[in-house]
Design a protein around this motif. Structure first.
Motif, short mmCIF file in Angstrom:
data_model
loop_
_atom_site.label_atom_id
_atom_site.label_comp_id
_atom_site.label_asym_id
_atom_site.label_seq_id
_atom_site.Cartn_x
_atom_site.Cartn_y
_atom_site.Cartn_z
N LEU A 51 0.74 -1.22 0.02
CA LEU A 51 0.06 -0.01 0.14
C LEU A 51 1.00 1.22 -0.07
CD1 LEU A 51 -2.70 1.27 0.09
CD2 LEU A 51 -2.73 1.06 2.73
N ILE A 52 2.06 1.04 0.64
CA ILE A 52 2.77 2.37 0.79
C ILE A 52 3.51 2.66 -0.69
CG2 ILE A 52 5.11 3.10 1.59
CD1 ILE A 52 4.34 1.79 4.31
N THR A 53 3.72 1.53 -1.47
CA THR A 53 4.31 1.83 -2.70
C THR A 53 3.07 2.34 -3.58
OG1 THR A 53 3.79 -0.65 -3.48
CG2 THR A 53 5.95 -0.22 -2.26
N ILE A 54 2.01 1.98 -3.61
CA ILE A 54 0.72 2.54 -4.09
C ILE A 54 0.67 3.92 -3.85
CG2 ILE A 54 -1.51 2.61 -4.22
CD1 ILE A 54 -1.64 -0.50 -4.50
N LEU A 55 0.69 4.47 -2.57
CA LEU A 55 0.58 5.83 -2.53
C LEU A 55 1.76 6.73 -3.33
CD1 LEU A 55 -0.19 5.47 1.31
CD2 LEU A 55 -1.70 6.11 -0.46
N TYR A 56 2.91 5.95 -2.98
CA TYR A 56 3.99 6.71 -4.09
C TYR A 56 3.59 7.22 -5.03
CZ TYR A 56 7.35 5.79 -0.20
OH TYR A 56 8.10 5.95 1.23
N THR A 57 2.68 6.39 -5.73
CA THR A 57 1.99 6.73 -7.13
C THR A 57 1.68 8.29 -7.37
OG1 THR A 57 1.26 4.46 -7.58
CG2 THR A 57 0.45 6.19 -9.08
N TYR A 58 1.30 8.64 -6.36
CA TYR A 58 0.74 10.17 -6.43
C TYR A 58 1.93 11.11 -6.24
CZ TYR A 58 -3.85 7.83 -5.40
OH TYR A 58 -4.92 7.05 -5.63
N PRO A 59 2.20 12.21 -6.87
CA PRO A 59 3.22 13.08 -6.80
C PRO A 59 3.20 13.69 -5.20
CG PRO A 59 2.11 13.48 -8.75
CD PRO A 59 1.17 12.44 -8.11
N ILE A 60 2.24 13.93 -4.73
CA ILE A 60 1.99 14.69 -3.39
C ILE A 60 2.55 13.66 -2.53
CG2 ILE A 60 -0.21 13.71 -2.71
CD1 ILE A 60 -0.80 16.31 -1.48
N PHE A 61 2.57 12.30 -2.52
CA PHE A 61 3.34 11.38 -1.55
C PHE A 61 4.58 10.88 -1.95
CE2 PHE A 61 -1.31 10.40 -0.91
CZ PHE A 61 -1.28 10.94 0.61
N SER A 62 4.87 11.16 -3.27
CA SER A 62 6.17 10.79 -4.07
C SER A 62 7.44 11.44 -3.38
CB SER A 62 6.30 10.86 -5.36
OG SER A 62 6.12 12.23 -5.74
N ILE A 63 7.00 12.66 -2.63
CA ILE A 63 8.09 13.56 -1.97
C ILE A 63 8.65 12.46 -0.79
CG2 ILE A 63 7.33 15.59 -3.01
CD1 ILE A 63 6.15 16.39 -0.12
N PHE A 64 8.02 11.96 -0.17
CA PHE A 64 8.48 11.05 0.89
C PHE A 64 9.00 9.88 0.58
CE2 PHE A 64 4.45 13.23 2.35
CZ PHE A 64 4.84 14.10 3.10
N SER A 65 9.27 9.50 -0.89
CA SER A 65 9.96 8.32 -1.19
C SER A 65 11.56 8.57 -0.87
CB SER A 65 9.87 8.04 -2.60
OG SER A 65 10.21 9.06 -3.37
N THR A 66 12.09 7.29 -0.57
CA THR A 66 13.57 7.27 -0.12
C THR A 66 14.17 6.32 -0.90
OG1 THR A 66 13.38 5.57 1.67
CG2 THR A 66 12.91 7.76 2.24
N LYS A 67 15.47 6.02 -0.63
CA LYS A 67 16.32 5.07 -1.33
C LYS A 67 15.88 3.65 -0.92
CE LYS A 67 18.84 7.50 -4.13
NZ LYS A 67 18.87 7.34 -5.72
N LEU A 68 15.11 3.61 0.02
CA LEU A 68 14.74 2.33 0.60
C LEU A 68 14.03 1.42 -0.76
CD1 LEU A 68 14.54 0.64 3.15
CD2 LEU A 68 12.09 1.58 3.49
N ASP A 69 14.66 0.24 -0.70
CA ASP A 69 14.29 -0.51 -1.81
C ASP A 69 13.00 -1.41 -1.51
OD1 ASP A 69 14.04 -2.14 -4.16
OD2 ASP A 69 15.72 -3.33 -3.95
N LEU A 70 12.03 -1.08 -2.01
CA LEU A 70 10.59 -1.63 -1.71
C LEU A 70 10.06 -2.66 -2.89
CD1 LEU A 70 8.72 0.95 0.27
CD2 LEU A 70 10.16 -0.90 1.12
N SER A 71 10.94 -2.46 -4.20
CA SER A 71 10.35 -3.31 -5.25
C SER A 71 9.86 -4.77 -4.95
CB SER A 71 11.69 -3.17 -6.36
OG SER A 71 12.69 -4.07 -5.89
N HIS A 72 10.40 -5.20 -4.03
CA HIS A 72 9.99 -6.62 -3.87
C HIS A 72 8.34 -6.66 -3.51
CE1 HIS A 72 13.98 -8.06 -4.16
NE2 HIS A 72 14.32 -7.21 -3.25
N PHE A 73 7.80 -5.40 -3.06
CA PHE A 73 6.62 -5.50 -2.76
C PHE A 73 5.66 -4.76 -3.57
CE2 PHE A 73 9.06 -5.83 1.09
CZ PHE A 73 8.36 -6.40 1.90
#
Length: 343
Positions: A165-187
């Motif tokens: 769900l966190i990776t889905i929220l990153y889809t929105y530009p407003i939430f993408s600013i909170f993304s980090t280098k943390l690799d969540l690609s497995h999810f």
């Protein structure tokens, strides 16, 4: 007839099949800027059926993840059930594309035709076939993940879904600013929908009224966000932006969960309606594979959502497409060895 307890799954698959046809029939309304009222019709209908593809993935998890498989047996079964029809129906799409190139007077030698064909098989011969490639990726992983999920607690499955769900929220530009280098690609990706479908099938509610209320809130909240969000992006950018139509967005996820929960465990009483759903469900994969080809020929014949007012053109074109697609698959299925290629 399928087991009664799985009737709801058949109903969901049939609904998703019809909805994906409506989705593709309606799409031209959103690129036509001649009429704002037509754009609104397209936006509302498109937003209402975005759940279609996620439901397919959710059903995959619902019906496959609670079993364990021998890898060779599972992959062999999927090959005959999914890959062979996909390869067969890719051919007419490739031929259709080649005919269009020839009509546009493109000169193609044998090597160019060969390379074009290889590229089409590799990357998809039609825009809707991305779904099959994604589904096959999940199938390849199924013998592994089914063992994990069968031996996991609800808390562990929720752990996966929470990070997804966190990776889905990153889809929105407003939430993408909170993304980090943390690799969540497995999810990430559509595997989350499959696991969600498995999880939702397993949970139970105290009563159907509570379940239906949650389903309505989820669907209509997600629908409102999709409709309004798409409109605001259209006003801001002056052109169509499909961000809120993306399947891996929270709003589409809400709609998909709402539809899934509402239909889950519901049984159809009407014999006529049940027979209709069973027919569409039985040939759903084949209908999905062929319907875009049918739409292309209907468009050539002048039958689209525009041939009359869209409120009439959309249901008429959709019904025609569904009927012809079902009939084609039904006939091919009756031919010798037809069941291996019909889908």
């Amino acid at each position: 007839m399928h087991e009664t307890k799985l009737q709801w799954a058949d109903s969901l698959r049939a609904l998703a099949t019809v909805s994906v046809i409506i989705l593709h029939v309606t799409a031209p309304l959103l690129t036509s800027m001649e009429s704002l009222s037509n754009w609104w019709i397209g936006n509302i209908i498109q937003s209402s059926v975005r759940f279609s593809v996620p439901i397919f993935f959710m059903l995959t998890g619902s019906l496959l993840f609670d079993k364990e498989y021998a890898i060779d047996v599972f992959l062999k079964k999927r090959f005959f059930k999914v890959v062979l029809p996909f390869l067969f129906w890719s051919i007419p799409y490739i031929l259709f594309s080649l005919v269009i190139k020839i009509m546009h007077k493109e000169h193609l030698d044998f090597f160019q035709v060969f390379m074009f064909t290889i590229d089409q098989f590799k990357n998809g011969s039609s825009y809707h076939l991305w779904f099959v490639y994604t589904l096959l990726g999940i199938y390849i992983f199924t013998p592994i993940i089914s063992k994990w999920i069968k031996n996991s607690t609800n808390k562990e499955v929720l752990y996966f879904l929470s990070i997804w769900l966190i990776t889905i929220l990153y889809t929105y530009p407003i939430f993408s600013i909170f993304s980090t280098k943390l690799d969540l690609s497995h999810f990430t990706g559509f595997l989350g929908y499959a696991i969600l479908g498995y999880y939702l099938r397993k949970i139970s509610f105290e009563n159907s009224t509570k379940k239906n209320l949650i389903a309505f809130i989820l669907f209509f909240t997600g629908l409102l966000i999709t409709i309004v969000g798409t409109f605001f992006l259209y006003k801001i950018k002056g052109k169509m932006d499909e961000l809120y139509y993306e399947y891996l967005t929270f709003n589409v996820l809400m709609c998909s969960m709402g539809i899934y929960l509402y239909i889950k465990d519901k049984n159809i009483k009407s014999i006529f309606f049940l027979n209709f759903l069973n027919l569409i469900n039985k040939f759903s994969y084949g209908i999905y594979l062929v319907h875009v080809l049918v739409l292309a020929f209907l468009t050539k014949a002048g039958i689209t959502c525009f041939f009359i007012h869209p409120l009439i053109g959309i249901p008429v074109t959709s019904l025609l497409c569904l009927t012809i697609s079902t009939l084609l698959i039904y006939i091919i299925n009756k031919l010798p060895y037809g069941k291996y290629i019909s889908g």
